[in-house]
Design a protein around this motif. Structure first.
Motif, PDB file in Angstrom:
ATOM      1  N   GLY A  31       0.805  -1.225   0.000  1.00  0.00           N
ATOM      2  CA  GLY A  31       0.000   0.000   0.000  1.00  0.00           C
ATOM      3  C   GLY A  31       0.831   1.265   0.000  1.00  0.00           C
ATOM      4  N   MET A  32       1.942   1.265  -0.730  1.00  0.00           N
ATOM      5  CA  MET A  32       2.818   2.436  -0.774  1.00  0.00           C
ATOM      6  C   MET A  32       2.513   3.305  -1.986  1.00  0.00           C
ATOM      7  SD  MET A  32       6.448   0.770   0.316  1.00  0.00           S
ATOM      8  CE  MET A  32       7.155   2.314   0.886  1.00  0.00           C
ATOM      9  N   CYS A  33       2.844   4.560  -1.880  1.00  0.00           N
ATOM     10  CA  CYS A  33       2.822   5.469  -3.022  1.00  0.00           C
ATOM     11  C   CYS A  33       4.049   5.123  -3.846  1.00  0.00           C
ATOM     12  CB  CYS A  33       2.896   6.910  -2.522  1.00  0.00           C
ATOM     13  SG  CYS A  33       3.180   8.120  -3.826  1.00  0.00           S
ATOM     14  N   ILE A  34       3.853   4.753  -5.112  1.00  0.00           N
ATOM     15  CA  ILE A  34       4.957   4.298  -5.960  1.00  0.00           C
ATOM     16  C   ILE A  34       5.247   5.317  -7.046  1.00  0.00           C
ATOM     17  CG2 ILE A  34       5.775   2.486  -7.512  1.00  0.00           C
ATOM     18  CD1 ILE A  34       3.764   0.612  -6.042  1.00  0.00           C
TER      19      ILE A  34
ATOM     20  N   ASN B 177      -1.062   8.274 -12.177  1.00  0.00           N
ATOM     21  CA  ASN B 177      -1.688   9.436 -11.534  1.00  0.00           C
ATOM     22  C   ASN B 177      -2.988   9.110 -10.807  1.00  0.00           C
ATOM     23  OD1 ASN B 177       0.295  11.418 -12.214  1.00  0.00           O
ATOM     24  ND2 ASN B 177      -0.447  11.273 -14.316  1.00  0.00           N
ATOM     25  N   TYR B 178      -3.233   7.839 -10.577  1.00  0.00           N
ATOM     26  CA  TYR B 178      -4.366   7.412  -9.758  1.00  0.00           C
ATOM     27  C   TYR B 178      -3.856   6.600  -8.561  1.00  0.00           C
ATOM     28  CZ  TYR B 178      -8.428   4.840  -8.141  1.00  0.00           C
ATOM     29  OH  TYR B 178      -9.402   4.288  -7.350  1.00  0.00           O
ATOM     30  N   SER B 179      -3.034   5.602  -8.847  1.00  0.00           N
ATOM     31  CA  SER B 179      -2.516   4.761  -7.767  1.00  0.00           C
ATOM     32  C   SER B 179      -0.990   4.771  -7.730  1.00  0.00           C
ATOM     33  CB  SER B 179      -3.037   3.331  -7.914  1.00  0.00           C
ATOM     34  OG  SER B 179      -2.685   2.799  -9.167  1.00  0.00           O
ATOM     35  N   GLY B 180      -0.394   5.701  -8.407  1.00  0.00           N
ATOM     36  CA  GLY B 180       1.061   5.841  -8.440  1.00  0.00           C
ATOM     37  C   GLY B 180       1.456   6.714  -9.612  1.00  0.00           C
ATOM     38  N   ILE B 181       2.747   6.833  -9.803  1.00  0.00           N
ATOM     39  CA  ILE B 181       3.256   7.684 -10.880  1.00  0.00           C
ATOM     40  C   ILE B 181       4.254   6.896 -11.712  1.00  0.00           C
ATOM     41  CG2 ILE B 181       4.593   9.757 -11.407  1.00  0.00           C
ATOM     42  CD1 ILE B 181       3.528  10.906  -8.713  1.00  0.00           C
ATOM     43  N   ILE B 182       4.041   6.919 -13.025  1.00  0.00           N
ATOM     44  CA  ILE B 182       4.975   6.306 -13.970  1.00  0.00           C
ATOM     45  C   ILE B 182       5.473   7.417 -14.878  1.00  0.00           C
ATOM     46  CG2 ILE B 182       5.314   4.591 -15.775  1.00  0.00           C
ATOM     47  CD1 ILE B 182       2.796   3.138 -14.658  1.00  0.00           C
ATOM     48  N   GLU B 183       6.756   7.707 -14.799  1.00  0.00           N
ATOM     49  CA  GLU B 183       7.358   8.766 -15.606  1.00  0.00           C
ATOM     50  C   GLU B 183       8.169   8.164 -16.749  1.00  0.00           C
ATOM     51  OE1 GLU B 183       7.237  12.124 -15.725  1.00  0.00           O
ATOM     52  OE2 GLU B 183       5.676  12.075 -14.216  1.00  0.00           O
ATOM     53  N   LYS B 184       8.469   8.995 -17.751  1.00  0.00           N
ATOM     54  CA  LYS B 184       9.171   8.485 -18.931  1.00  0.00           C
ATOM     55  C   LYS B 184      10.635   8.155 -18.676  1.00  0.00           C
ATOM     56  CE  LYS B 184      10.347  12.961 -20.936  1.00  0.00           C
ATOM     57  NZ  LYS B 184      10.304  13.795 -22.118  1.00  0.00           N
TER      58      LYS B 184
ATOM     59  N   ASN C  42       6.092  16.995  -0.835  1.00  0.00           N
ATOM     60  CA  ASN C  42       5.449  18.079  -0.094  1.00  0.00           C
ATOM     61  C   ASN C  42       3.925  18.059  -0.208  1.00  0.00           C
ATOM     62  OD1 ASN C  42       7.880  19.284   0.813  1.00  0.00           O
ATOM     63  ND2 ASN C  42       8.182  20.120  -1.244  1.00  0.00           N
ATOM     64  N   GLU C  43       3.387  17.031  -0.829  1.00  0.00           N
ATOM     65  CA  GLU C  43       1.939  16.933  -1.042  1.00  0.00           C
ATOM     66  C   GLU C  43       1.373  15.725  -0.299  1.00  0.00           C
ATOM     67  OE1 GLU C  43       0.676  17.332  -5.138  1.00  0.00           O
ATOM     68  OE2 GLU C  43       2.559  18.356  -5.613  1.00  0.00           O
ATOM     69  N   ARG C  44       1.276  15.851   1.001  1.00  0.00           N
ATOM     70  CA  ARG C  44       0.828  14.736   1.852  1.00  0.00           C
ATOM     71  C   ARG C  44      -0.526  14.169   1.412  1.00  0.00           C
ATOM     72  NH1 ARG C  44       2.455  10.579   4.194  1.00  0.00           N
ATOM     73  NH2 ARG C  44       1.084   9.844   5.802  1.00  0.00           N
ATOM     74  N   ARG C  45      -1.440  15.021   1.019  1.00  0.00           N
ATOM     75  CA  ARG C  45      -2.771  14.545   0.607  1.00  0.00           C
ATOM     76  C   ARG C  45      -2.683  13.632  -0.619  1.00  0.00           C
ATOM     77  NH1 ARG C  45      -6.656  19.719   0.732  1.00  0.00           N
ATOM     78  NH2 ARG C  45      -8.268  18.450   1.677  1.00  0.00           N
ATOM     79  N   LYS C  46      -1.814  13.988  -1.553  1.00  0.00           N
ATOM     80  CA  LYS C  46      -1.658  13.184  -2.761  1.00  0.00           C
ATOM     81  C   LYS C  46      -1.010  11.834  -2.434  1.00  0.00           C
ATOM     82  CE  LYS C  46      -1.077  14.148  -7.533  1.00  0.00           C
ATOM     83  NZ  LYS C  46      -0.759  15.161  -8.525  1.00  0.00           N
ATOM     84  N   ILE C  47      -0.038  11.848  -1.548  1.00  0.00           N
ATOM     85  CA  ILE C  47       0.605  10.596  -1.129  1.00  0.00           C
ATOM     86  C   ILE C  47      -0.445   9.669  -0.512  1.00  0.00           C
ATOM     87  CG2 ILE C  47       2.240   9.563   0.507  1.00  0.00           C
ATOM     88  CD1 ILE C  47       3.937  12.161   0.165  1.00  0.00           C
ATOM     89  N   VAL C  48      -1.251  10.195   0.363  1.00  0.00           N
ATOM     90  CA  VAL C  48      -2.302   9.404   1.011  1.00  0.00           C
ATOM     91  C   VAL C  48      -3.289   8.890  -0.022  1.00  0.00           C
ATOM     92  CG1 VAL C  48      -4.249   9.525   2.635  1.00  0.00           C
ATOM     93  CG2 VAL C  48      -2.026  10.522   3.249  1.00  0.00           C
ATOM     94  N   MET C  49      -3.646   9.715  -0.998  1.00  0.00           N
ATOM     95  CA  MET C  49      -4.572   9.300  -2.052  1.00  0.00           C
ATOM     96  C   MET C  49      -3.996   8.122  -2.847  1.00  0.00           C
ATOM     97  SD  MET C  49      -5.853  11.283  -5.479  1.00  0.00           S
ATOM     98  CE  MET C  49      -4.315  10.917  -6.305  1.00  0.00           C
ATOM     99  N   PHE C  50      -2.721   8.225  -3.263  1.00  0.00           N
ATOM    100  CA  PHE C  50      -2.098   7.137  -4.017  1.00  0.00           C
ATOM    101  C   PHE C  50      -2.053   5.854  -3.184  1.00  0.00           C
ATOM    102  CE2 PHE C  50       0.480  10.291  -6.745  1.00  0.00           C
ATOM    103  CZ  PHE C  50      -0.480  10.261  -7.752  1.00  0.00           C
ATOM    104  N   LYS C  51      -1.696   5.979  -1.913  1.00  0.00           N
ATOM    105  CA  LYS C  51      -1.635   4.811  -1.038  1.00  0.00           C
ATOM    106  C   LYS C  51      -3.011   4.156  -0.911  1.00  0.00           C
ATOM    107  CE  LYS C  51       0.708   4.933   2.709  1.00  0.00           C
ATOM    108  NZ  LYS C  51       1.269   5.274   4.012  1.00  0.00           N
TER     109      LYS C  51
ATOM    110  N   GLN D 222      -7.195  -1.235  -5.040  1.00  0.00           N
ATOM    111  CA  GLN D 222      -7.333  -1.865  -6.359  1.00  0.00           C
ATOM    112  C   GLN D 222      -7.543  -3.363  -6.231  1.00  0.00           C
ATOM    113  OE1 GLN D 222      -4.954   1.045  -9.365  1.00  0.00           O
ATOM    114  NE2 GLN D 222      -3.884  -0.694  -8.682  1.00  0.00           N
ATOM    115  N   LYS D 223      -7.150  -3.928  -5.086  1.00  0.00           N
ATOM    116  CA  LYS D 223      -7.375  -5.337  -4.739  1.00  0.00           C
ATOM    117  C   LYS D 223      -6.774  -6.314  -5.733  1.00  0.00           C
ATOM    118  CE  LYS D 223     -11.520  -4.266  -2.179  1.00  0.00           C
ATOM    119  NZ  LYS D 223     -11.474  -4.499  -0.821  1.00  0.00           N
TER     120      LYS D 223
END
Length: 116
Positions: free
Chosen positions: A43-46, A62-69, A83-92, A98-99
């Motif tokens: 359940g980590m922010c990836i 950008n829903y359950s993590g971030i994939i960059e090029k 610096n965006e604690r709310r976004k980290i919590v959302m990704f987690k 997603q189960k």
């Protein structure tokens, strides 16, 4: 902080997932990236790159993590999101719900990719 030589299933391995919110995997090439599935099941922010070939199976960008090029852009995202604690919590929350990350589901997906 970079941590090297962590043994699989060791106490320090388990504690890393328990004590941290973000898993940063700026790989330039990883054919499967088992660590992505481990972080997802914890359940980590990836944050990773397109070169972690398993990322697309475990992360909705950008829903359950971030994939960059590439690693440079992944690092920029890491700095920005730290610096965006709310976004980290959302990704987690989103990756956890997603189960698709129970041990049996991951085992089945790996077996299907390897043997079918």
């Amino acid at each position: 902080k970079v941590i090297k030589n962590v043994k699989f299933k060791s106490k320090s391995h388990k504690n890393l997932f328990k004590k941290n919110d973000i898993f940063f995997f700026p790989t330039k090439f990883d054919p499967y990236g088992m660590v992505i599935s481990e972080a997802a099941s914890s359940g980590m922010c990836i944050i990773t790159t397109n070169d972690a070939l398993s990322a697309k199976y475990f992360i909705k960008n950008n829903y359950s993590g971030i994939i960059e090029k590439d690693t440079k852009n992944a690092f920029r995202k890491l700095i920005r999101i730290s610096n965006e604690r709310r976004k980290i919590v959302m990704f987690k929350k989103n990756i956890y719900h997603q189960k698709n990350y129970s041990f049996n589901v991951i085992k089945k997906k790996i077996s299907n990719k390897l043997f079918n």
